[in-house]
Design a protein around this motif. Structure first.
Motif, PDB file in Angstrom:
ATOM      1  N   VAL A 111      37.253  45.120 112.051  1.00  0.00           N
ATOM      2  CA  VAL A 111      37.462  46.070 110.952  1.00  0.00           C
ATOM      3  C   VAL A 111      37.745  47.457 111.535  1.00  0.00           C
ATOM      4  N   TYR A 112      37.044  47.793 112.631  1.00  0.00           N
ATOM      5  CA  TYR A 112      37.303  49.086 113.278  1.00  0.00           C
ATOM      6  C   TYR A 112      38.738  49.149 113.781  1.00  0.00           C
ATOM      7  N   ARG A 113      39.166  48.074 114.454  1.00  0.00           N
ATOM      8  CA  ARG A 113      40.529  48.032 114.983  1.00  0.00           C
ATOM      9  C   ARG A 113      41.548  48.202 113.840  1.00  0.00           C
ATOM     10  N   GLU A 114      41.336  47.484 112.741  1.00  0.00           N
ATOM     11  CA  GLU A 114      42.266  47.571 111.614  1.00  0.00           C
ATOM     12  C   GLU A 114      42.288  48.980 111.024  1.00  0.00           C
ATOM     13  N   ALA A 115      41.106  49.594 110.954  1.00  0.00           N
ATOM     14  CA  ALA A 115      41.037  50.955 110.414  1.00  0.00           C
ATOM     15  C   ALA A 115      41.783  51.933 111.325  1.00  0.00           C
ATOM     16  N   VAL A 126      31.874  50.637 108.418  1.00  0.00           N
ATOM     17  CA  VAL A 126      32.033  50.300 109.823  1.00  0.00           C
ATOM     18  C   VAL A 126      30.910  51.013 110.558  1.00  0.00           C
ATOM     19  N   ASP A 127      30.460  50.405 111.653  1.00  0.00           N
ATOM     20  CA  ASP A 127      29.325  50.992 112.355  1.00  0.00           C
ATOM     21  C   ASP A 127      29.744  52.259 113.101  1.00  0.00           C
ATOM     22  N   MET A 128      29.734  53.394 112.390  1.00  0.00           N
ATOM     23  CA  MET A 128      30.073  54.657 113.028  1.00  0.00           C
ATOM     24  C   MET A 128      28.964  55.645 112.739  1.00  0.00           C
TER      25      MET A 128
END
Lengths: 230, 230
Positions: free
Chosen positions: A14-18, A198-200
């Protein structure tokens, strides 16, 4: 993608897609800024101003290459990824077509300023490589100073201009927020990133709220810098 | 202006005036090429082609700075000097507005090719510093190859395109010659330079005649390169 910190971040799909979405939006924004500045150049009152706008336009399109290279590294087709933001940008531009040189100057200054503030805020929460790329893409190339100088001189010569451009600035801000929300609503990964899904660390809904307050504040500062009441 | 050879050439005020005119024409041509390529970019069938055209446009506008610097060194106001060529260029463009992506591609390729050939021919007779500046301004940045590639692919996909674009190429050549003659007729120093009235060994009316024969030949070669009969 070399650093191990990056590998950790990108292990989350999901991070990559974002990040792909974010870079693609920045890239399409650069293409769009090129087109808009080149069109504004045709309205320039002097050849000197025309050349200045042309150079600002060219600085925008030349930034696209590094965005494309990174999108390719992340496994995305850069042009497909960027093109998916076409509707959002074109809709914004269709609703905010400048009627003259002054409206074009204010639109570029206010619109780029707002977009840059937004990307800069987001960049702070990203992996170092993406952050550096985004920040490099946002470097001001003298365009803001040019716009402030010309608009202030224009208002000095014709004080009636100030009221019209102040209204125009408010309208630009409203259209930009409307369009940004619509784009984000159609992007699950990007929305998740913005909403803390997302884990940020540090990016949650309260932080987003404070971010939008800061964006609005800086917009008001920019309008004041132009000699316009918000 | 540093070399002594330059000083000799520039001791003739007609030579200086002709060089100012020539550089100003090259400079306005670059601004105009930027505007035209940026406009063509809006017609691009894909985002990739749009970005490619945008980069070609930006290479044009970025060449203007060195022309401006040299015009200033020669004691001319660069923007006034360049702006005096506006009518000639705008008249050419008004008579040759492309109706689609293909006509835009052919126009840029044929028009720039012709202008570059012309300037290259003239440059051979100039002082070394002016010659180097003109030749640097003419360096092809990959645009010709791009145009040939796209037009040939377009004709392969739709053979009917060839007839229309061949006619278009002939019309461009005619309009360019008409406009160039009209511009030269209004510039005493430039005409004198072209007609051997300035002391430039080797450049006389017979040489000019041979030059135009070569320009026409190269135009035919370009049309053939596009897959078009002249």
């Amino acid at each position: 993608m070399t650093a191990s910190a990056d590998s950790v971040a990108f292990s989350d799909p999901v991070y990559r897609e974002a990040v792909v979405d974010l870079l693609a939006a920045v890239g399409y924004g650069e293409v769009s800024a090129f087109e808009r500045l080149a069109e504004d150049a045709t309205l320039a009152p002097t050849l000197e101003d025309k050349v200045a706008l042309g150079l600002f336009a060219s600085q925008q399109i030349e930034k696209v290459a590094s965005i494309c290279a990174r999108l390719t590294e992340l496994g995305a087709d850069p042009f497909t990824a960027m093109d998916s933001f076409r509707d959002g940008f074109e809709s914004f531009h269709a609703h905010t077509a400048p009627s003259d040189w002054w409206e074009g100057l204010v639109k570029a200054y206010v619109g780029d300023g707002l977009a840059n503030d937004f990307y800069r805020e987001i960049a702070a929460f990203l992996d170092p490589q993406t952050r550096d790329l985004v920040l490099t893409s946002l470097e001001d190339t003298g365009h803001a100073e040019f716009a402030v100088d010309r608009v202030r001189a224009g208002i000095a010569a014709d004080p009636k201009l100030a009221g019209r451009l102040a209204l125009w600035g408010r309208r630009l801000m409203g259209e930009a927020l409307t369009e940004a929300q619509r784009v984000a609503a159609n992007r699950d990964a990007l929305s998740a990133l913005l909403a803390g899904g997302v884990d940020m660390p540090g990016l949650d809904l309260a932080a987003i709220g404070r971010m939008f307050a800061r964006l609005t504040e800086r917009h008001v500062e920019r309008m004041t810098g132009l000699g316009l009441a918000h």
